[in-house]
Every structure is written in C-alpha cells, then in structure tokens.
Enzyme design. Structure first.
Site, PDB file in Angstrom:
ATOM      1  N   GLY A  47       0.807  -1.208   0.000  1.00  0.00           N
ATOM      2  CA  GLY A  47       0.000   0.000   0.000  1.00  0.00           C
ATOM      3  C   GLY A  47       0.837   1.252   0.000  1.00  0.00           C
ATOM      4  O   GLY A  47       2.073   1.200   0.057  1.00  0.00           O
ATOM      5  N   GLY A  49       0.433   5.848   0.843  1.00  0.00           N
ATOM      6  CA  GLY A  49      -0.394   6.949   1.301  1.00  0.00           C
ATOM      7  C   GLY A  49       0.346   8.251   1.201  1.00  0.00           C
ATOM      8  O   GLY A  49       1.406   8.344   0.562  1.00  0.00           O
ATOM      9  N   GLY A  50      -0.193   9.277   1.852  1.00  0.00           N
ATOM     10  CA  GLY A  50       0.420  10.589   1.755  1.00  0.00           C
ATOM     11  C   GLY A  50       1.814  10.643   2.335  1.00  0.00           C
ATOM     12  O   GLY A  50       2.645  11.441   1.913  1.00  0.00           O
ATOM     13  N   MET A  51       2.104   9.798   3.344  1.00  0.00           N
ATOM     14  CA  MET A  51       3.426   9.837   3.971  1.00  0.00           C
ATOM     15  C   MET A  51       4.420   8.915   3.308  1.00  0.00           C
ATOM     16  O   MET A  51       5.617   9.136   3.360  1.00  0.00           O
ATOM     17  CB  MET A  51       3.325   9.478   5.448  1.00  0.00           C
ATOM     18  CG  MET A  51       2.779  10.593   6.312  1.00  0.00           C
ATOM     19  SD  MET A  51       3.074  10.262   8.060  1.00  0.00           S
ATOM     20  CE  MET A  51       4.835  10.512   8.149  1.00  0.00           C
ATOM     21  N   ASP A 165      -5.083  12.010  13.805  1.00  0.00           N
ATOM     22  CA  ASP A 165      -5.605  11.641  12.489  1.00  0.00           C
ATOM     23  C   ASP A 165      -6.356  10.311  12.586  1.00  0.00           C
ATOM     24  O   ASP A 165      -6.182   9.429  11.751  1.00  0.00           O
ATOM     25  CB  ASP A 165      -4.475  11.555  11.465  1.00  0.00           C
ATOM     26  CG  ASP A 165      -5.008  11.491  10.024  1.00  0.00           C
ATOM     27  OD1 ASP A 165      -6.113  12.030   9.781  1.00  0.00           O
ATOM     28  OD2 ASP A 165      -4.344  10.893   9.158  1.00  0.00           O
TER      29      ASP A 165
END
Length: 977
Positions: A47, A49-51, A165
């Site tokens: 996967g 994500g933004g990080m 978050d």
C-alpha cells in the site's frame, strides 16, 4: 596479592500500517521482491499513502513478517526533508512507547538510501474502513470493534500521545478479529504539564492532509499556527480546523465522527469544500439521524456529546467514553445470541416467532447461570480485592482481568445457547450429546467460579498470577468437539453419584485455581482430599484426574519423590482405563520431576516418549509442545546445550503456530532459549531472546508486573558478564523491587536478586555490601529450599569470593569445599557448575602457594568446560588462563605459552569484563618473558603495559596486580639496560 591471572567467579542467576492510497507513490522508487531495507528483505508492496509506501518484509533475525513504511522523498529534491525525517523518527518513538494489544507495535526505525523507514508489526487483515464497506454491520458489531479501537487511543493518551488523524483507514482488523490503531504520523506529544512539544509532519489517507487558514478565518476566528494544520479534514475536530492546540479530546471527536459513519453509513459533516466543511464542524451542524436507522437513543447521545464543538463539552477522557460503550456489554452480546435463536425459529416456519419476547425462547435463560460467577457483585468483589492488596501493578492487572473474564463469560453464554439451540430449536443433535456438552460447559463454569473466588480474596501473590490465571482458563470451544465428547466416559446414572462427581470436579477446580494463584500448600490439601474421596467412591476417571493434580502440586511444593510416585499412579491408572489425556499429562510432568529436578535424564526421556505417544493418540498438539519444553529444561540442567537448544527451538515454533506470538507459553519458550544462549556465552543471541520475552511480558501482563523481573534479571546478567556494572546494578535493582513488592522480602526469587546485586558489588570492590547481600541470599535459600539445594551452593561459592578478596584464604577454601559437596550430590558429575567449583578451589590453592594441586583442579574444570560449553565460551578462556598461570609458578613457562595464547585469542574482541582480558595478557607477558623456546620480550612488555592500563582503571579488581606489574616492568628495563 597474587601476581597470577587466576580469578574466582561469582554466580549470577539467570531467572501494519495499511494505507492503500496511491497518490504521490512515484516519489519513492518501487522496490522489488528480495530487495533489502536494512536487515529486512522485501516481499511485496502492500500500500501507499500521503506519507509513504508500505511493504511486507521478512526479518531474518527474528524470523517474522513485518511491515515497512518508507517516507516519501522531499518533493523538491532527491533527499528526504529534515522535517519529514524528524516526523517519522518521532512517529516511531511515539508508537514504540506504546505497549497495548489494540495498537500496532513498532519494532525498528532506520534510514535506507536516504529514506527513513519504520519496521512495525505486520497485521494480516483489513482496515476498519474496508470492514465497514464490505457489507452492512449491526450496531452491536460496530460498537464492539470501535470500543477496541478506543482502548488503543486511550493507551496512547495515557503515555502523553495524541493521534490527531484517527479515522477508519487508520485502524486495522486482523484475520483473528483483533483491532489495532496505526499510523500515528500526525501525533503530537505533550509534556507532564500538558504543554505541546511539537507535531509530526505528514499526511495520510483518503483526504490529503491540508494546511488551512481560510476556513478558520471565515468562521470568525483568528487561528494561532506555528505551521500547517494537519489531519484528514472530514474527521478533524473544530480546534484542528481552527489551528488551535489539540489534546486527547480532539481524538475523541475524530473517533465519534468515525463511529457515526460506521453506524449511520455517512459522516456527520459532508460539505465538499474545505471552507464549508470547517464551518459545519466548528458550528456543530449535525443532521438528524437518517431515516430507517436502528441506532439506540443512548448511543446517539454518546455520539452527540463526543461531537461537541467545545472540547470541554465532550467526555473527560476516552476511558469515560469506553465505560459507556462497554456498559452491559455482556448483556448486549446475550441479546444478540437470543435474537439468533429467534431467527432459527423463523427458519423452521413458526409464524409467530418474531413476536416472542426473548424469555419465551427455549434457550433464553442461559445468562442466568453467570449469577454469582461473573456478574456485577462478583466483578466489584474482584476489583476491590485486587486494589486492596496495595501492590503497584493492581491497576494494570485489573485492566487485563476484567476484559478477559468478560470475554470468557460471553463465550460461555454463546456456547451454552448454541448447545441448547442445536437440540431444542434446530434439532441437530440428540439429548445425549446435549447432556455431554452441558456437562463440559458446567465444568468450565466451575473453573471460572473457582478462579473468581480466589481473585475475590487476593493477596500480592494472587495479583501477580491473576492475568495468567484468566488467560489459561480452559477454552469453552472444546465443549463443541463432538468426537472428544463421545470419547469421554458417560456420567453416572445415579443422581447422588453424579452430584458427588460434580462436587469433586469443583474441588479439583478450586485446587487448580489455588495452584495458578501461587497458593501451593492450600491447593495440595484440596487435591489430597479429592483423591481420597474419588477413591472411596470408585470413580476411576476422577481418581486419575485427582492423582494428576496432586502429583503436580507435590512437585511445586518441593516433595519431588512423592510427586514421582503419585504421577506414576496417575499414569498407569489412566493407561489401564484408556484415559489418554491424563496419561499424556502425567508423563509430561514426570519428564520435569524425574529429569530436571532429580536429574535422571535417561528416565525422563523415556517418560517423554510415553507422553508423546498418548498426546498423539489424543491429537493434542499443545501437550506435545510442553514435552519439548520440558526436555529442553532437562538438557539444560545436564549441560547438554545443543540438545536443549534443539528442543527449545522446536517447542517455540510449535507454540507460536498453535497459540500466536504473544501467549504466556510462548514467553516461557523464548526465555528458555535465552537461558541456553547465556549459558553457552552467546550473549548477543541471548539478548534478542530476553528482549523479546520482556516485550511479551509487558504487553500481556502490564508494564509493572513482577513477571517482568525475569527477563530484566537475565538482561542484567549479560551486562554484568560484560563488565557493564552500573547498568547491571540498575537493572537488577528494578527486578528486585518488582519481586520484593509482589512476593515479600523472604521469597527465594528475592534471594536470587540479592545474590545478583551482591555479585555486582563484588565486581566493583564494594565488599561490605557484597558480603551482606550474599549472606541474606544464603539465609533465604536455606529456609526455602533446604541446606543442600544447588542455589545454597551458589551462595557459598560467592561468599568464598568475598573471603578471598578480604585475604581470608582459609574461609574461602571452606566455603568452596562445602559448595562442591552440595553440587556433587545434586548435579551430574560433568555439570559446568561443578567445573566452576573445581576452578574456584584451584584458585584457593594457588593463593596458598600449592600450585601443582591448583593446576590439577583447573585442568579438571577445563575438561568439563570443553566437553559441555561452546568452544568460544569465556569459562574455557578462564580455565586456560588459570592453568597457564599455575605452570608459570611451577617453572614451566614453555608449557604455559600455548595455553595462554589460546586464551588470549578467545578473549580478544569478546564481550567480557576488560579485567578478564587483562589477566590473560599479564600471565602471557610473564610466560613469554620466561620461556626458553619462544622468548619474545618486546611483545611481553607490550602485553604487560596493556594489562597494567586496564588494572589501573579497575582498582577494585580482585588480586589487582598493578604493583607486581610495575616491579616486573622495572626489572625488565633494568635487565635490558
């Protein structure tokens, strides 16, 4: 002081992240299968994500699958930004500080090709968001899952960490149904005064993390900001939108948004633009409940309070919110089971079933059986008893006992309802099988009642064992195993005899729970009475069970010969009547009683074969792992370290497969492997095992549980052997405090730690403290174990070291001789502990100038060490140094040189006390100077100077030869001149 290098040695005892958004993934070069990130081998990408990007990877050191999160490179350059690097590092530190079953564990953090990575627990499963999307969920199912996530958040808040978050995409659900909060990438630390210490930069998930000032301004508020406002807008609290300080109540708001979404199928705030969304949130514009939803009114009130715009209007803490969600949780579960029974009625065509009240169903009264076992009064009695002991770990123990018993009660109610429904509603099984299932469940309930009774009268020893007692309750699922139930003997038809059987079953349950609680003498009395009653009634299976319990308790009470006879009686009675489970367990216990305790290894291995055969007949894989573990203990006691390692490794692998990586049985196997490695001098490998054991103990038992003293003690043991005395003293001191607070000042475990602290004091030259602690350990061990126990010999050996340091050589020799007598009576003739006694007695004789006798004893020690220990073990180097020094005094430097050269080779680069290496260098310097065949005086001078430097920095070292070295160097210089 002697000029030689021989030394006594005292004895110290060794007691996923799941972001799947592919946005900006190209900022990290994709890694192929087999690529390495630090020590980890990439398996596949799972996967992004933004990080960053998340990979599944393999950790070869610990033989486990992990998840690796790699932070994105800085968008404006090839390297990683300083803020991002600091953020991810802090994320790792934040998560690593947490130890909770509902939080994903962090194992490691590092840098790979300029990119920071985190290695964390790999969770096989899906996100809660995916779980919510796959199909409709009842409000009860949703509450159970989110209550678990709330516990993870509460654990974070307890260590001063705010997630910032929280959302369904940042909560994992494993294939086993365990809920874990992850992705603390936006977490913020607070100090002890509540002041924020800084945010972690980054973003994640389905909404990009954003920096927003406009929404706050449009809402009429001027935000205070030191940087971007980070979070996922749809789940952010008003204070996050406004750029105001955040705290645990901000997570509470986000949690309630996510719970609202899971219950109603939509979020409470749905505006599309960031500005409009912020206004909805800040003004708390929560819509009415969607039409057709069936969320209870009390639950909607919980959501509305958690979604208050003013943080002061929310719950004081996640703990308060959890308490409401958990309110009558068992009753919620029972109602679901009853509803399932009603659905069953509909399925067979009873038209009016939907109108029936739960009490009208044939199986609706199951929960009534919990009255007096685990109900509100019982819960309060246990809680009050635990806290009344005043021990520091009562709170963390209660936090494990309460949910454990809740879960057991729920499982029992479900199992009994299902058993009833299978006969009375679904018609799937005959009454005879229902009777057997109910009898099995009644046995489980009696065990639970006995456990609660013991907990309700807790003392510190009971509190210490409480979490394990709950975890080891016999599983109710076995009561649905039709094959096993049909194999069991039928209950007597005579009602009076059946009642006697139930009473005996309860008596044995009481004995078992008292044993688990550490109440060994009381438990033995109960088991003895049960044996007598079962024999009088001629109830053969119950007699065999009672004999097994009595034998186990005789063992733990130290009556080993009685235990051997009783366990043999249980075994043969079980064999004659086809009771394989009892035969297998009796034989497995005999492996330890005969082999490890009484040290008749050949017999123990025969009992192991019996245990395996009956375990296989019963298809009992868990019992087979116990046999392997017990055989490892036998081999370790014999000094057969390769065999011990093989048995322990196989047992650990089997237990991990059967029980998972965090079970208390797994903890025992990991600790066993550490003990084996430390005995063979493999300190790095031992450290890995003990650190893992410490982690398991912290997560399963709590951070202040006295069981943590064992791995802490073992890690301190390694530090002591490596000459890291201050670190060893601090760790031994922590372990001592844990054990003394839990067990009292006279327990044998406390004596062990007094002994270990004395050894550290001895190594640091603090003779008065060493003497006092060694004598205290000896007094406790004698009272607890008798005058001829091996641990008594250890204490005598250590007092000999103190006597030698004080110059009382006669007393030192007397202590060592008394220790040797005990060890020769209680240990195999080639055990390394006996070799240690030979070595110490040899050193005593060396100090008395009896060099030839000293060499003989040192040679006997070396012969055992070379046969039993790893070739690199430092005890071999110690014996070689001692023999070489003896030979120098006997005028045979030529024979001493090769022995001392070998010892030096073993010790250079080894993780040992530097004084040990200096002793070998000094002896080799003298031998090289005096020998006739390979005289090397320049090297001798260098070795002597190296040794002097070490001894000069260790003034407390026993037999410190600085003065002798100075005189020798001066004489050598004069001779050279």
């Amino acid at each position: 002081m002697s000029e030689g290098g021989t030394q006594d040695r005292a004895a110290v005892h060794t007691m996923v992240d799941s972001s799947t958004d592919d946005v900006l993934c190209e900022r990290i070069e994709s890694l192929e299968r087999g690529a390495q990130i630090g020590r980890y081998h990439v398996l596949e990408r799972v996967g992004a994500g933004g990080m960053g990007v998340v990979y599944a990877a393999y950790d070869p050191d610990l033989d486990r699958r992990v998840a690796i999160k790699m932070l994105h490179h800085d968008a404006e350059g090839d390297g990683i930004s300083t803020d991002a690097r600091a953020g991810l590092m802090r994320e790792a530190q934040a998560m690593a500080k947490l130890s909770h079953p509902n939080v994903v564990a962090v194992h490691d953090v590092g840098v790979h090709d300029g990119t920071v990575f985190i290695a964390m627990e790999f969770v096989h499963g899906e996100t809660v968001g995916e779980w919510m999307d796959c199909h409709s969920r009842s409000w009860v199912e949703v509450v159970v899952v989110f209550a678990a996530a709330a516990r993870g958040l509460a654990a974070a808040h307890q260590v001063g960490l705010v997630h910032r978050d929280f959302k369904p995409a940042n909560v994992m659900m494993s294939d086993e149904g365990v809920v874990k909060v992850t992705d603390f990438g936006l977490a913020r630390w607070r100090d002890e005064h509540g002041r924020e210490l800084g945010a972690l930069p980054g973003a994640a998930g389905d909404d990009a993390a954003v920096a927003m000032a406009t929404p706050a301004a449009s809402a009429g508020v001027s935000p205070t900001r030191s940087g971007a406002v980070m979070g996922t807008p749809s789940y952010m609290a008003p204070e996050q939108h406004l750029g105001l300080p955040t705290d645990a109540r901000s997570d509470q708001f986000s949690f309630c948004v996510a719970l609202y979404e899971a219950l109603y199928g939509r979020r409470p705030f749905t505006a599309e633009s960031p500005s409009a969304l912020a206004i909805e949130v800040v003004e708390a514009r929560i819509p009415d409940a969607p039409a057709g939803t069936r969320v209870p009114g009390w639950l909607r009130e919980v959501l509305l309070r958690g979604l208050e715009a003013d943080p002061l209007g929310r719950f004081d803490s996640m703990a308060e919110l959890i308490a409401i969600l958990d309110r009558d949780r068992v009753a919620i579960r029972r109602r679901r089971i009853i509803a399932a029974a009603v659905v069953g009625l509909l399925g067979v065509g009873i038209a009016g079933a939907a109108m029936l009240e739960p009490a009208a169903t044939p199986c609706a009264d199951t929960d009534a059986h919990l009255a007096g076992v685990w109900d509100a009064p019982a819960r309060e009695a246990v809680r009050a008893a635990l806290f009344a002991t005043g021990v520091g770990f009562a709170q963390s123990t209660w936090e494990r006992v309460e949910p454990g018993l809740d879960a057991y009660a729920e499982a029992w109610v479900e199992a009994r309802t299902d058993a009833c429904a299978a006969t009375r509603i679904r018609g799937e099984q005959p009454e005879s099988l229902l009777d057997r299932r109910m009898a099995c469940l009644d046995t489980r309930l009696r065990s639970a009642r006995s456990l609660v009774g013991v907990l309700s009268h807790a003392d510190p020893t009971v509190v210490q064992n409480a979490a394990v007692m709950v975890a080891e309750l016999a599983p109710v699922a076995a009561c649905a195993d039709v094959t096993a139930l049909l194999d069991e003997h039928a209950r007597p038809e005579d009602p009076q005899l059946a009642a006697e059987l139930d009473a005996l079953d309860e008596a044995l349950a009481d004995a078992e729970q008292h044993e688990n609680a550490g109440k060994y003498p009381e438990a033995l009395v109960m088991a003895q009475a049960a044996v007598a009653r079962a024999e009088a009634l001629a109830l053969v299976p119950m007699t065999a069970r009672a004999l097994l319990r009595r034998g186990v308790l005789e063992h733990v009470n130290g009556a080993e010969r009685d235990a051997e006879r009783t366990l043999q009686d249980a075994f043969f009675l079980a064999v004659r009547h086809g009771l394989d489970p009892i035969a297998a367990r009796s034989a497995a216990e005999l492996v330890t009683v005969v082999g490890e305790v009484q040290q008749r290894g050949a017999e123990a291995r025969r009992w192991a074969e019996h245990a395996r055969a009956h375990a296989e007949a019963e298809d009992d894989a868990l019992l087979a792992t116990d046999v392997l573990h017990n055989l490892a203990g036998v081999a370790l006691r014999e000094g057969a370290y390769d065999d011990a390692r093989e048995f322990a490794s196989a047992g650990l692998a089997a237990r991990e497969q059967a029980l998972g990586p965090e079970n208390v049985e797994v903890l025992a196997s990991v600790n066993m492997l550490g003990l084996i490695e430390i005995e063979t001098g493999q300190f790095a490998a031992a450290t890995v095992h003990f650190e893992r054991a410490l982690g398991i103990a912290e997560r399963t038992l709590g951070p202040d549980h006295p069981e943590l003293a064992k791995p802490i003690n073992n890690l301190a043991n390694i530090a002591w052997r490596q000459g890291k005395y201050e670190a060893a003293r601090a760790a031994f001191g922590r372990a001592l405090a844990l054990q003394r607070d839990a067990l009292g000042p006279e327990h044998r475990n406390v004596a062990q730690l007094e002994n270990n602290l004395a050894a550290v004091a001895m190594s640091m030259g603090e003779l008065a403290e060493a003497q006092q602690r060694f004598e205290r350990a000896l007094t406790i061990w004698r009272a607890a174990l008798g005058d001829e126990h091996p641990q008594v010999a250890d204490a005598l050996n250590n007092l000999a070291v103190v006597a030698a340091a004080r110059g009382d050589l006669a007393a030192a020799r007397d202590y060592d001789e008394r220790a040797l007598v005990i060890r020769e009576r209680t240990m195999p003739p080639e055990h390394p502990a006996i070799a240690q006694n030979y070595a110490n007695l040899g050193t005593d004789l060396y100090r008395l100038g009896r060099f030839s006798e000293a060499r003989e004893l040192h040679a006997r020690a070396l012969a055992i060490y070379e046969k039993k220990l790893d070739p690199s073990h430092d005890d071999i180097a110690l014996a070689l140094t001692s023999i070489g020094t003896d030979l120098i005094e006997l005028g045979d430097a030529d024979a001493a040189v090769p022995l001392l050269e070998r010892a030096l080779g073993l010790r250079i680069g080894a993780e040992i006390d530097p004084v040990e290496l200096a002793a070998t260098r000094w002896s080799l310097a003298r031998a090289l100077h005096d020998c006739t065949r390979i005289r090397d005086r320049p090297r001798a001078k260098i070795l002597a100077e190296q040794a002097r430097a070490t001894f000069a920095n260790s003034p407390s070292a026993l037999d410190n030869p600085v003065t002798a070295i100075d005189a020798w160097l001066a004489a050598s210089l004069l001779a050279a001149g």
